[in-house]
Design a protein around this motif. Structure first.
Motif, short mmCIF file in Angstrom:
data_model
loop_
_atom_site.label_atom_id
_atom_site.label_comp_id
_atom_site.label_asym_id
_atom_site.label_seq_id
_atom_site.Cartn_x
_atom_site.Cartn_y
_atom_site.Cartn_z
N ASN A 63 7.93 -17.63 -43.23
CA ASN A 63 8.33 -16.26 -42.88
C ASN A 63 7.11 -15.40 -42.56
O ASN A 63 7.15 -14.58 -41.63
CB ASN A 63 9.16 -15.65 -44.01
CG ASN A 63 10.54 -16.31 -44.13
OD1 ASN A 63 11.03 -16.90 -43.18
ND2 ASN A 63 11.14 -16.20 -45.30
N ASP A 131 13.84 -16.67 -42.20
CA ASP A 131 14.24 -15.51 -41.39
C ASP A 131 14.53 -15.88 -39.94
O ASP A 131 14.45 -15.01 -39.07
CB ASP A 131 13.10 -14.46 -41.39
CG ASP A 131 12.79 -13.96 -42.78
OD1 ASP A 131 13.67 -14.04 -43.66
OD2 ASP A 131 11.66 -13.45 -42.97
N CYS A 132 14.83 -17.12 -39.65
CA CYS A 132 15.04 -17.53 -38.26
C CYS A 132 16.04 -18.69 -38.26
O CYS A 132 16.36 -19.21 -39.34
CB CYS A 132 13.71 -17.97 -37.63
SG CYS A 132 12.99 -19.43 -38.41
#
Ligand SMILES: [Zn+2]
Length: 176
Positions: A63, A131-132
């Motif tokens: 992240n 986060d992806c």
């Protein structure tokens, strides 16, 4: 394009699953991770290779790196030694994670000829805390004699790595 490639487990600290011949998951996936990273760098991606014992260290590092995609590589294992094949996990269906998982799954099954166990969902820590778009690939079963032969072969490991890299580029190209 920033891509995190995570080899599951950690050689020397956590071997992961171990095959009948003593082949260690952590060692197999380390080699595949390094090769995937190399192929992605060849096409201009900025790649973070991360293999750590603590899961939070993997997701925090990824992240902070600002990854656009996250791919974790593992080998499967089951008490039933007949279980074999490839499966790819995403956190939930209907999103980018499922698309990425489908692209990688298809490339591996098509090029290695492994049993297609499909795309599945799981609440794995590394899928939940990145986060992806994030996927976890189970290359094959280290607990299955046929699959273990594939995983032990350096040439086949390279094919797994090429297939994962092609799956990622298929995803980026919008192939679905
Ligand atoms: Zn694993």
């Amino acid at each position: 394009m920033k891509i995190t490639i995570n080899g599951g487990h950690c050689p020397g600290l956590d071997s992961g699953a171990v095959g009948a011949t003593g082949l260690q998951e952590a060692v197999v996936v380390k080699g595949v991770m390094q090769r995937v990273a190399g192929y992605l760098r060849d096409i201009g991606a900025v790649v973070l290779e991360v293999q750590k014992n603590e899961l939070y260290q993997i997701t925090d590092t990824s992240n902070r790196f600002g990854a656009d995609l996250f791919v974790s590589i593992h080998c499967n294992a089951a008490v039933n030694r007949a279980a074999q094949g490839t499966e790819t996990y995403c956190y939930s269906l209907g999103g980018q994670g499922e698309k990425l998982a489908g692209c990688i799954q298809r490339q591996i099954v098509n090029s290695l000829g492994t049993v297609d166990r499909g795309v599945k969902t799981a609440g794995f820590y590394v899928l939940k805390n990145t986060d992806c778009p994030a996927v976890l690939v189970e290359l094959a079963f280290i607990s299955n004699p046929e699959d273990e032969v594939l995983l032990a072969d350096a040439g086949k490991r390279d094919e797994f790595a090429r297939a994962i890299a092609r799956g990622i580029t298929d995803y980026l190209a919008g192939v679905s």
